[in-house]
Design a protein around this motif. Structure first.
Motif, PDB file in Angstrom:
ATOM      1  N   TYR A 110       0.843  -1.179   0.000  1.00 26.38           N
ATOM      2  CA  TYR A 110       0.000   0.000   0.000  1.00 26.38           C
ATOM      3  C   TYR A 110       0.881   1.232   0.000  1.00 26.38           C
ATOM      4  O   TYR A 110       1.901   1.234   0.685  1.00 26.38           O
ATOM      5  N   PRO A 111       0.644   2.251  -0.741  1.00 26.25           N
ATOM      6  CA  PRO A 111      -0.507   2.649  -1.554  1.00 26.25           C
ATOM      7  C   PRO A 111      -0.348   2.338  -3.031  1.00 26.25           C
ATOM      8  O   PRO A 111      -1.084   2.857  -3.857  1.00 26.25           O
ATOM      9  N   PHE A 112       0.633   1.519  -3.395  1.00 25.50           N
ATOM     10  CA  PHE A 112       0.867   1.234  -4.806  1.00 25.50           C
ATOM     11  C   PHE A 112      -0.242   0.351  -5.368  1.00 25.50           C
ATOM     12  O   PHE A 112      -0.489  -0.738  -4.875  1.00 25.50           O
ATOM     13  N   ASN A 113      -0.907   0.849  -6.420  1.00 30.98           N
ATOM     14  CA  ASN A 113      -2.037   0.135  -6.995  1.00 30.98           C
ATOM     15  C   ASN A 113      -1.940  -0.001  -8.509  1.00 30.98           C
ATOM     16  O   ASN A 113      -2.904  -0.340  -9.166  1.00 30.98           O
ATOM     17  N   ARG A 114      -0.776   0.286  -9.082  1.00 32.80           N
ATOM     18  CA  ARG A 114      -0.537   0.163 -10.516  1.00 32.80           C
ATOM     19  C   ARG A 114       0.861  -0.409 -10.753  1.00 32.80           C
ATOM     20  O   ARG A 114       1.752  -0.255  -9.936  1.00 32.80           O
ATOM     21  N   CYS A 115       1.025  -1.056 -11.888  1.00 36.48           N
ATOM     22  CA  CYS A 115       2.340  -1.463 -12.349  1.00 36.48           C
ATOM     23  C   CYS A 115       2.797  -0.427 -13.365  1.00 36.48           C
ATOM     24  O   CYS A 115       1.982   0.139 -14.077  1.00 36.48           O
ATOM     25  N   TYR A 116       4.102  -0.172 -13.419  1.00 37.62           N
ATOM     26  CA  TYR A 116       4.583   0.813 -14.385  1.00 37.62           C
ATOM     27  C   TYR A 116       5.767   0.286 -15.173  1.00 37.62           C
ATOM     28  O   TYR A 116       6.468  -0.631 -14.759  1.00 37.62           O
ATOM     29  N   SER A 167      -1.517   5.438  -8.536  1.00 35.07           N
ATOM     30  CA  SER A 167      -2.191   6.008  -9.697  1.00 35.07           C
ATOM     31  C   SER A 167      -1.948   7.499  -9.877  1.00 35.07           C
ATOM     32  O   SER A 167      -1.898   7.979 -11.000  1.00 35.07           O
ATOM     33  N   ALA A 168      -1.783   8.274  -8.809  1.00 36.14           N
ATOM     34  CA  ALA A 168      -1.570   9.714  -8.935  1.00 36.14           C
ATOM     35  C   ALA A 168      -0.250  10.035  -9.630  1.00 36.14           C
ATOM     36  O   ALA A 168      -0.105  11.103 -10.217  1.00 36.14           O
ATOM     37  N   SER A 169       0.705   9.127  -9.596  1.00 33.93           N
ATOM     38  CA  SER A 169       2.004   9.351 -10.235  1.00 33.93           C
ATOM     39  C   SER A 169       2.081   8.789 -11.648  1.00 33.93           C
ATOM     40  O   SER A 169       3.133   8.822 -12.267  1.00 33.93           O
ATOM     41  N   CYS A 170       0.994   8.278 -12.146  1.00 33.44           N
ATOM     42  CA  CYS A 170       0.988   7.679 -13.484  1.00 33.44           C
ATOM     43  C   CYS A 170       0.796   8.757 -14.545  1.00 33.44           C
ATOM     44  O   CYS A 170      -0.265   8.870 -15.155  1.00 33.44           O
ATOM     45  N   ILE A 171       1.839   9.540 -14.738  1.00 31.17           N
ATOM     46  CA  ILE A 171       1.846  10.564 -15.770  1.00 31.17           C
ATOM     47  C   ILE A 171       3.068  10.313 -16.645  1.00 31.17           C
ATOM     48  O   ILE A 171       3.971   9.574 -16.270  1.00 31.17           O
ATOM     49  N   LYS A 172       3.081  10.917 -17.816  1.00 32.82           N
ATOM     50  CA  LYS A 172       4.214  10.714 -18.720  1.00 32.82           C
ATOM     51  C   LYS A 172       5.491  11.104 -18.018  1.00 32.82           C
ATOM     52  O   LYS A 172       5.499  12.057 -17.268  1.00 32.82           O
ATOM     53  N   PRO A 173       6.530  10.375 -18.193  1.00 32.42           N
ATOM     54  CA  PRO A 173       6.837   9.305 -19.134  1.00 32.42           C
ATOM     55  C   PRO A 173       6.506   7.905 -18.626  1.00 32.42           C
ATOM     56  O   PRO A 173       6.849   6.923 -19.251  1.00 32.42           O
ATOM     57  N   PHE A 174       5.840   7.775 -17.456  1.00 30.45           N
ATOM     58  CA  PHE A 174       5.472   6.460 -16.936  1.00 30.45           C
ATOM     59  C   PHE A 174       4.329   5.878 -17.752  1.00 30.45           C
ATOM     60  O   PHE A 174       3.374   6.564 -18.077  1.00 30.45           O
ATOM     61  N   SER A 175       4.419   4.597 -18.049  1.00 31.15           N
ATOM     62  CA  SER A 175       3.337   3.858 -18.686  1.00 31.15           C
ATOM     63  C   SER A 175       2.786   2.912 -17.630  1.00 31.15           C
ATOM     64  O   SER A 175       3.455   1.963 -17.226  1.00 31.15           O
ATOM     65  N   CYS A 176       1.569   3.188 -17.139  1.00 25.78           N
ATOM     66  CA  CYS A 176       0.984   2.413 -16.039  1.00 25.78           C
ATOM     67  C   CYS A 176      -0.131   1.509 -16.531  1.00 25.78           C
ATOM     68  O   CYS A 176      -0.772   1.771 -17.550  1.00 25.78           O
TER      69      CYS A 176
END
Length: 100
Positions: free
Chosen positions: A40-46, A61-70
């Motif tokens: 927790y709190p990680f809820n996505r793979c990148y 999810s809040a950090s899933c912005i470019k250049p990350f591919s989530c």
């Protein structure tokens, strides 16, 4: 009734185990075979590609912005198709066949 019980068991086991993602830093995306269970709190793979290097792991999810591919789902950040949804479909089909 048995089918419903089996379905609840499968869903609760997959939820209790937590999200699993590939985790590595490598120059070849296909060489990334190490997995990790996200806390927790990680809820996505990148997956992140920078200067010929690929990095994979857990992200929220809040950090899933470019250049990350989530992505969502167990081991979804693989360069090699893993097919966890296909396995779930086959298991559910087998359960329906056995109990109906």
């Amino acid at each position: 009734m048995k089918l419903l019980g089996a379905l609840i068991l499968v869903l609760s086991l997959s939820a209790a185990c937590g999200l699993r993602c590939y985790s590595c830093t490598a120059s070849d995306p296909h060489s990334c075979t190490q997995t990790t269970t996200c806390s927790y709190p990680f809820n996505r793979c990148y997956t992140l590609y920078v200067s010929g290097t690929v990095t994979k792991g857990c992200q929220y999810s809040a950090s899933c912005i470019k250049p990350f591919s989530c992505c969502e789902g167990n081991l979804c950040n693989s360069a090699i198709p893993t097919g966890p949804s296909v396995v779930l479909l086959l298991v559910s089909s087998a359960i329906i066949t056995v109990f109906l």
